[in-house]
Design a protein around this motif. Structure first.
Motif, PDB file in Angstrom:
ATOM      1  N   GLU A 294     -25.135  29.370 -81.842  1.00 40.09           N
ATOM      2  CA  GLU A 294     -26.208  30.360 -82.000  1.00 40.09           C
ATOM      3  C   GLU A 294     -26.595  30.587 -83.459  1.00 40.09           C
ATOM      4  OE1 GLU A 294     -25.460  33.942 -79.875  1.00 40.09           O
ATOM      5  OE2 GLU A 294     -24.870  32.907 -78.044  1.00 40.09           O
ATOM      6  N   THR A 296     -24.944  32.168 -85.880  1.00 34.30           N
ATOM      7  CA  THR A 296     -24.721  33.560 -86.293  1.00 34.30           C
ATOM      8  C   THR A 296     -23.370  33.720 -86.969  1.00 34.30           C
ATOM      9  OG1 THR A 296     -23.745  34.147 -84.175  1.00 34.30           O
ATOM     10  CG2 THR A 296     -26.126  34.469 -84.403  1.00 34.30           C
ATOM     11  N   ARG A 308     -24.284  41.489 -87.417  1.00 34.37           N
ATOM     12  CA  ARG A 308     -24.312  40.104 -86.949  1.00 34.37           C
ATOM     13  C   ARG A 308     -25.566  39.471 -87.522  1.00 34.37           C
ATOM     14  NH1 ARG A 308     -25.692  37.258 -81.832  1.00 34.37           N
ATOM     15  NH2 ARG A 308     -24.037  35.743 -81.403  1.00 34.37           N
ATOM     16  N   TRP A 309     -25.371  38.527 -88.412  1.00 36.65           N
ATOM     17  CA  TRP A 309     -26.495  37.871 -89.059  1.00 36.65           C
ATOM     18  C   TRP A 309     -26.862  36.599 -88.278  1.00 36.65           C
ATOM     19  CZ3 TRP A 309     -22.574  40.055 -91.976  1.00 36.65           C
ATOM     20  CH2 TRP A 309     -22.934  40.952 -92.978  1.00 36.65           C
ATOM     21  N   LYS A 310     -28.130  36.321 -88.204  1.00 38.28           N
ATOM     22  CA  LYS A 310     -28.557  35.047 -87.610  1.00 38.28           C
ATOM     23  C   LYS A 310     -29.197  34.200 -88.702  1.00 38.28           C
ATOM     24  CE  LYS A 310     -31.039  32.974 -83.728  1.00 38.28           C
ATOM     25  NZ  LYS A 310     -29.873  32.159 -83.354  1.00 38.28           N
TER      26      LYS A 310
END
Lengths: 484, 495
Positions: A294, A296, A308-310
């Motif tokens: 994903e 992240t 939560r960083w993407k």
């Protein structure tokens, strides 16, 4: 201070690979409840005195007042006390356990098991095992130490379902083997008693065979402040490398920041998040979830998600290692209970819900979360009631169950009760009846009679309800050396 | 005045005023040049090492046993002898524990109250090996000097082992302390982030700070004053000290015009090895009376500081470890409008402030020994700035008898500030296996023969066999290497 500008361009070779340490399959959040902040005292004393490490591996007995001694636990019986062998004592030292914080065992072994779940209990315990049944009153689980048992549902706080691809990549440290320490003079990292002490700008890293999605967890303790850089999926282990593909996570008392490092380009700042309040704390547990599929990276502090960083460019970690770097001099920190694990991207851990509610809650693999009533487990499906509708959801779709709050959480620990911390994760509180060279016997309110091998316990915590953080004791170590 | 009073004057001299000078000065000042304006006289560029070890080794109320591997046990020392080793009482142990002494490196003791000990000629003796001992100077002849101490009674010191004797002025102190936080005002750093702010804490006669912190008090500074204090630090030393301030709260110098009203004061800034003195008023631009680098501040993590202020003349002389470093003169006249001091920890490292002692000063600057050129003789330095050189024949009835070039003369001990003996006649002595720090900061190395609750039997080439009271000690260090023994007290300063 940001990490930008700290670019270092030197390169070093890849070093020895870390082996998988533990055969007990475990999963994250091993120690959500930060234990005994005063444990930092021992390392601070160490920093101040620059004492050499014990020559041979020995157990460590830590008192509540911050004092400590190495040696070996010879015997412990109920409330009578314990016999301790100290290398400098002329005989066995007989002690009551009234002021002991914990005993850490140097020779703790690993435990073989293949659990499917991580159970967290209302009293702060947590165990790895397999869920066998569930109804409105009871939960059946199989544990590595006691076979299958049924326990009151009210005793449970949550169940996390583990990925089948779950694998422990590293657990420790139990020594400094396999770790690379930056070539500074003096060396700013030192191993002692299950922890690394960092005292200045220098790197500590190792190859932990990261490749897919992973968790990196560790306890972080500090003296006055900290500025710690954690480089994950690093390709170098003894210096910061801005010439490869990895992520930098910067931890300070004020904030947590994430940067993506690209070879041949400037680092990309993916943003910052405020650090949760550290008031009255000198220790936190940091958990990093990197989800390769994903793209992240999530950071949790004491089990609670901070951010939560993407990465819009997709996952950018290419190396296999982790590296810690103290950013500023004069900031002594301690890293311990490091746990690195790999898992299937679909089963990204959820972390603690923070505040418990009067409803059960279910977290799904698509990151949805719903509140309602969990009724049964049958034929691999969980029976749920959400908004008046009955649903049967396959376990494969569920990552975590959080049970409604009960009064069990408020129950105090009984006298003589200890908490055992196991190699590979998990902890269990029980009334300790006897400990000798060959076996441990105890009684658990939840599990009944217990029996362990001594090597199956890494740490034994005493006096569970006594305060373990006294500012004066910490100050003693911060200021140790100022007095003649 | 009793013993405690005069000893506090001399030893506990730690007057620490850390000014809320909120100018954060980063590391890297090593490149700065000494800036001497026309009004500044730099008398000395290097500063000798601090030779006094002050303070108390133990933080709590228990003794602490420290092993070579870092193990630490609190409890109570019951005894030390050859048969049983170290006998230790631990709160959780039903029986005393006996430890071998081989790998014990130190025992720390909590500070004990210093008993009243009247003295006519209080002094601090410095031995050739830099060890120190405090007492009442009784008498001397060609071979020995008799010192009466509260710790061990009368001791006969070998004169050949003596380097100097400092006679302690019995003039009353305007302030001596700290003795607690009462009367002091804590303030918050104007520049440090909240998480990095703290307070000075008081313990055993000292203030400690590990985070940015300010503490201030109206100390009733005289117009002509001597301000002495001891500083010790871990990591970097970044402090600011406000002199003659009327404000008990720190002032952010960057935006001082926007701060609450305050009267003029002087800001003494110590940032690592960099030293500066700035006159501060609310509306005038910042200016410096002179900056300099003090290399010795980077060599040892402790120093004895001494400021001698002459308000009518507009001068402030600064001594480190008894050596004059600089004498500033404010060309605009003295601007200090208060009588208080403020000590501001700037947030870097941990610092200890102790022995703050403020006295009326007679305005006499000491004569540097380098100007006397008489180091081949015994010298008695007088409080009026003069000296008498020759051969000291003895001390009797409160008078020093010295044979000089012009004949024999007698000088009252009350008139003497310091006695320097000629170059050491004996080398530094490898005198024992234990180094002890005494309650009031003195230090001795000796052979420890026996420790009981009633007395501590020791022997030393400097004073023979003696029995000390256990309460005399704040720290014992064991396992000294031969080199450490030779270094004597110098080693303890380096730790």
């Amino acid at each position: 201070m940001t990490i930008i500008g700290a670019r270092l361009l030197s390169h070093f070779g890849v070093n020895e690979r870390a082996g998988s340490i533990c055969s007990l399959a475990i999963f994250m959040l091993k120690r959500l409840k930060s234990r005994a902040p005063i444990a930092a005292v021992a390392f601070l004393i160490f920093c101040a005195k620059a004492a050499p490490a014990p020559e041979t591996k020995s157990d460590l007995l830590q008192f509540l007042d911050g004092s400590a001694m190495h040696g070996r636990l010879k015997e412990l019986e109920g409330t009578k006390g314990l016999s301790w062998e100290h290398p400098e004592a002329k005989g066995l030292i007989e002690l009551t356990a009234a002021h002991i914080d914990y005993i850490r065992f140097a020779q703790a072994g690993s435990v073989s098991a293949t659990p499917g779940c991580h159970f967290r209990f209302a009293n702060g315990d947590d165990l790895y095992g397999t869920l066998t049944s569930l109804n409105q009153d009871q939960v059946g689980l199989a544990t590595w130490f006691g076979g299958e048992v049924k326990i009151p549902r009210a005793a449970l706080q949550s169940i996390t379902f583990l990925s089948k691809a779950y694998k422990v990549l590293y657990e420790g440290p139990t020594d400094d083997s396999g770790w690379e320490i930056g070539r500074t003079s003096p060396a700013y990292w030192t191993y002692r008693d299950g922890a690394f002490i960092g005292t200045g700008p220098g790197a500590l890293g190792r190859d932990v065979q990261l490749s897919g999605s992973s968790s990196i967890e560790f306890d972080l303790a500090w003296t006055t402040a900290f500025e710690l850089l954690v480089n994950i999926y690093s390709e170098s282990y003894e210096h910061l490398d801005y010439g490869s593909h990895s992520y930098f996570i910067e931890l300070t008392p004020e904030q947590i920041g994430l940067q993506r490092v690209h070879a041949g380009a400037n680092p990309s700042n993916l943003g910052n998040a405020a650090m949760p309040s550290l008031k009255d704390k000198s220790k936190i547990r940091v958990t990093i979830f990197a989800n390769k599929e994903e793209g992240t990276v999530a950071v949790l502090v004491d089990g609670v998600l901070v951010k939560r960083w993407k990465d819009s460019n997709g996952f950018g970690g290419a190396g296999h290692g982790i590296l810690f770097y103290v950013m500023r001099p004069g900031m002594a920190i301690k890293l311990s209970n490091i746990l690195v694990s790999a898992w299937d991207s679909k089963f990204e851990p959820v972390g603690s819900a923070g505040v418990r509610t009067n409803n059960d809650a279910v977290s799904f693999i698509n990151h949805d979360r719903a509140g309602g009533k969990i009724e049964t487990l049958q034929d691999g499906k969980v029976g749920l009631v959400f908004g008046g509708r009955h649903l049967n959801v396959p376990l494969e779709r569920i990552t975590q169950i959080d049970f409604a709050a009960t009064n069990a959480a408020a129950a105090a620990h009984g006298p003589g009760e200890v908490r055992a911390w196991f190699p590979g994760g998990g902890s269990l509180s029980f009334k300790l009846e006897k400990w000798d060279d060959t076996h441990i016997a105890g009684q658990s309110e939840v599990f009944g009679p217990l029996a362990f091998q001594p090597r199956s316990i890494r740490e034994l915590e005493f006096n569970l309800d006594r305060p373990k953080e006294t500012p004066g004791r910490v100050e003693r170590d911060e200021l140790e050396g100022l007095d003649e | 005045m009793n013993w405690r009073g005069w000893m506090n004057k001399f030893l506990a001299r730690s007057g620490l005023l850390w000014l809320a000078l909120c100018l954060f000065i980063p590391q890297g000042w090593a490149q700065l040049q000494i800036i001497g304006n026309g009004q500044t006289t730099i008398k000395m560029a290097t500063v000798p090492a601090l030779k006094t070890a002050a303070g108390n080794a133990s933080f709590g109320t228990k003794d602490a046993l420290v092993f070579r591997n870092g193990d630490l046990l609190y409890g109570q020392l019951l005894g030390i002898d050859a048969e049983h080793g170290i006998r230790w009482s631990h709160a959780d142990s039903t029986q005393p524990i006996e430890f071998k002494s081989d790998n014990v490196v130190a025992i720390d003791f909590p500070a004990q109250p210093v008993p009243s000990f009247p003295a006519d000629s209080p002094c601090r003796v410095r031995f050739n090996n830099e060890e120190l001992l405090d007492g009442n100077l009784i008498s001397a002849d060609a071979q020995t000097l008799t010192l009466d101490t509260w710790q061990a009674g009368k001791l006969k010191l070998q004169r050949s082992s003596l380097q100097s004797i400092t006679l302690i002025s019995q003039a009353p102190a305007v302030f001596a302390g700290p003795t607690g936080k009462e009367g002091w005002t804590s303030g918050k750093s104007a520049v440090a982030a909240a998480a990095d702010s703290g307070e000075w804490i008081y313990r055993n006669g000292a203030f400690y700070a590990a985070k940015a912190a300010s503490i201030a008090r109206d100390l009733k500074l005289p117009d002509v004053a001597e301000i002495q204090f001891d500083l010790a630090w871990k990591g970097s030393l970044y402090v600011a000290i406000a002199l003659y301030t009327d404000s008990l709260q720190p002032v952010n110098l960057v935006s001082k015009e926007n701060e609450p009203d305050f009267g003029g004061f002087y800001s003494l800034q110590i940032n690592g090895t960099f030293l500066d003195l700035k006159p501060i008023t609310k509306h005038d631009p910042l200016r410096s009376l002179g900056q300099l680098i003090i290399p010795s501040l980077g060599e040892k993590p402790r120093a004895h500081l001494d400021l001698r202020v002459n308000k009518p003349k507009g001068t402030i002389a600064f001594f480190i470890n008894d050596a004059l470093v600089i004498e500033w003169k404010d060309p605009q006249g003295f601007i200090g409008q208060g009588t208080g001091m403020r000590f501001v920890h700037q947030g870097m490292g941990a610092a200890k402030l102790s022995g703050l002692r403020i006295t009326q000063w007679d305005g006499q600057m000491p004569v540097p020994s380098a100007e006397t050129n008489i180091m081949t003789q015994d010298v008695a330095w007088l409080r009026n700035g003069s000296h008498s050189a020759g051969v000291i024949e003895g001390i009797q009835n409160g008078k020093l008898i010295i044979q000089g070039a012009l004949g024999k003369s007698e000088v009252s001990l009350a008139e003497i500030r310091q006695i320097d003996f000629t170059a050491p006649k004996s080398p530094a002595i490898a005198s024992g296996n234990v180094r002890a720090t005494l309650t009031q900061g003195a230090s001795l190395t000796f052979q420890l023969e026996k420790w009981t609750p009633e007395g501590v039997v020791v022997s030393s080439p400097n004073f023979g066999q003696a029995t000390f009271k256990p309460a005399a000690f704040t720290k014992l260090q064991f396992g000294l290497s031969p080199a450490e023994r030779k270094q004597g007290a110098v080693k303890s300063d380096l730790e």
